[in-house]
Design a protein around this motif. Structure first.
Motif, PDB file in Angstrom:
ATOM      1  N   GLN A 123       0.855  -1.252   0.109  1.00 32.98           N
ATOM      2  CA  GLN A 123      -0.015   0.021   0.166  1.00 32.98           C
ATOM      3  C   GLN A 123       0.938   1.283  -0.079  1.00 32.98           C
ATOM      4  O   GLN A 123       0.401   2.388  -0.648  1.00 32.98           O
ATOM      5  CB  GLN A 123      -1.019  -0.022   1.133  1.00 32.98           C
ATOM      6  CG  GLN A 123      -0.510  -0.127   2.491  1.00 32.98           C
ATOM      7  CD  GLN A 123      -1.515  -0.353   3.594  1.00 32.98           C
ATOM      8  OE1 GLN A 123      -1.707   0.576   4.049  1.00 32.98           O
ATOM      9  NE2 GLN A 123      -1.695  -1.715   3.908  1.00 32.98           N
ATOM     10  N   THR A 124       2.134   1.237   0.395  1.00 34.05           N
ATOM     11  CA  THR A 124       2.920   2.396   0.552  1.00 34.05           C
ATOM     12  C   THR A 124       3.259   2.877  -1.032  1.00 34.05           C
ATOM     13  O   THR A 124       3.169   4.051  -1.313  1.00 34.05           O
ATOM     14  CB  THR A 124       4.433   2.268   1.292  1.00 34.05           C
ATOM     15  OG1 THR A 124       4.102   1.371   2.410  1.00 34.05           O
ATOM     16  CG2 THR A 124       4.938   3.522   1.814  1.00 34.05           C
ATOM     17  N   GLN A 126      -0.583  -6.623   8.117  1.00 37.34           N
ATOM     18  CA  GLN A 126      -0.625  -5.508   7.472  1.00 37.34           C
ATOM     19  C   GLN A 126      -2.268  -5.460   7.037  1.00 37.34           C
ATOM     20  O   GLN A 126      -2.808  -6.157   6.481  1.00 37.34           O
ATOM     21  CB  GLN A 126      -0.080  -5.741   6.097  1.00 37.34           C
ATOM     22  CG  GLN A 126      -0.166  -4.608   4.963  1.00 37.34           C
ATOM     23  CD  GLN A 126       0.686  -3.335   5.122  1.00 37.34           C
ATOM     24  OE1 GLN A 126      -0.004  -2.732   5.794  1.00 37.34           O
ATOM     25  NE2 GLN A 126       1.668  -3.314   4.611  1.00 37.34           N
TER      26      GLN A 126
END
Lengths: 144, 245
Positions: free
Chosen positions: A84-85, B66
């Protein structure tokens, strides 16, 4: 995806180690690109076999960058949670899809220009694929 | 003259070799013409192997800590798209009265659950992005029971590999245990704080924000814990099984 990634990584490693990048792609500046572009459009660009002119250098650097972007954005679209970064750098999932699309369009544009030039000068087709330099006269006859 | 004949037979040999090797392009060609099952089998095998390799890569990439990005109420897509392998008019009608979620496989406690039972468990909600394999995505709000909590309640063997789901519309799917235990995987009973509407999966849907939409089965009637690969409706037709995001 895996083929493209592995292929590009191999190309980068070999290109960097052999000095191919330094020799073939540099130096390149906006002025030389404009000059060679002007010459090419007037069909006056001298073709030195084995050496890239400034337009070629610029467009090869451009397409390599586009391939890097297409791979990175592809990973972001594939794994928008785990990576996601990376996705966030492109404005999230939907942003990464846009980046992916335009990088793809850039590669397609590069291919279209290439094919157009091949149609204009058909004898470049074989050396383009084999990497060998064809003689100026006689299609498909290899020097040496 | 002789040279020409040789060239000719050379071409034939090449073609035969290509054909016998059932190269990818030939396999693709037979797919297009829709004939010759053997060639199709070889191509299929290559693609399945690739997909299984991608399953392993994705399992390795999966980080159980995550979290999927979450959004605010104002980001919710309205109207949220309806999507199924049938049209809206054929959405299954499940009556709350008499409904029991059946539990099977490697679970210590196989008692079935009514919706009231499930609503009695601790509830949580999330606003996350649903990403469809077709390319579109939409943000929705789902609420329900954290799935890892539920697995603990049924005394599931969490060392097993898979959790499988069977649905009222004939759909079925399965997820890996690591994903089943992910904190954002929930047994969703509500959508936008209202009882889950039929079109979004009443009586319940598995909401998995770390997977593609088709890995979020709706209208769940039963679930089971197993070490035998359960496959899925789309997965058995060639969709990648793990399909994590």
């Amino acid at each position: 995806m895996w083929l493209l990634t592995v292929n590009l990584l191999l190309y980068f490693v070999v290109g960097a180690l052999s000095g191919h990048f330094r020799k073939a792609f540099l130096p390149v500046g906006p002025r030389s690109v404009l000059r060679d572009m002007g010459l090419a459009l007037r069909f006056r660009l001298p073709h030195v076999t084995g050496t890239y002119n400034a337009v070629q250098r610029a467009s090869y650097i451009f397409v390599l960058a586009a391939i890097v972007v297409v791979i990175l954005s592809g990973f972001a679209v594939w794994k928008p949670v785990q990576l996601q970064t990376l996705a966030a750098l492109m404005g999230g999932y939907e942003g990464a899809r846009l980046v992916h699309f335009f990088a793809m369009a850039a590669i397609v544009g590069f291919v279209v220009v290439h094919l157009a030039l091949v149609i204009l000068v058909p004898k470049t087709l074989l050396p383009m694929i084999t990497g060998r330099h064809a003689e100026t006269k006689g299609v498909g006859q290899h020097a040496r | 003259m002789r040279g020409k004949i040789l060239t000719g037979s050379g071409v034939h040999t090449l073609e035969r070799r290509l054909f016998l090797k059932k190269s990818l392009s030939l396999g693709a060609l037979t797919l297009l013409t829709g004939c010759d099952a053997t060639d199709k089998g070889v191509l299929d095998q290559i693609l399945w192997n690739m997909s299984h390799w991608n399953d392993r890569v994705q399992a390795a990439l999966f980080d159980p800590n995550q979290l999927a990005p979450t959004y605010s109420e104002s980001d919710i897509t309205d109207p949220f798209p309806f999507n199924a392998f049938y049209s809206r008019s054929r959405v299954p009608v499940v009556k709350e009265e008499g409904y029991r979620l059946e539990i099977g496989g490697l679970a210590g406690n196989k008692q079935s659950w009514s919706l009231t039972d499930l609503r009695g468990l601790p509830q949580e909600s999330q606003i996350t992005r649903h990403i469809c394999v077709e390319g579109w995505s939409a943000i929705g709000k789902w609420g329900g029971v954290r799935f890892s909590e539920f697995l603990a309640r049924i005394d599931a063997d969490t060392t097993a590999k898979y959790v499988g789901f069977k649905c009222a519309d004939g759909y079925f799917s399965s997820v890996d245990m690591a994903t089943a235990l992910h904190p954002q995987t929930i047994l969703a009973l509500t959508f936008r704080d209202e009882t889950l509407p039929a079109e979004y999966g009443f009586p319940m849907k598995l909401r998995v924000p770390t997977k593609l939409g088709f890995k979020n089965p709706k209208h769940i009637m039963s679930l089971f814990v197993t070490n035998t690969y359960p496959g899925g409706y789309w997965e058995n037709q060639g969709y990648n099984w793990f399909s994590g995001s």
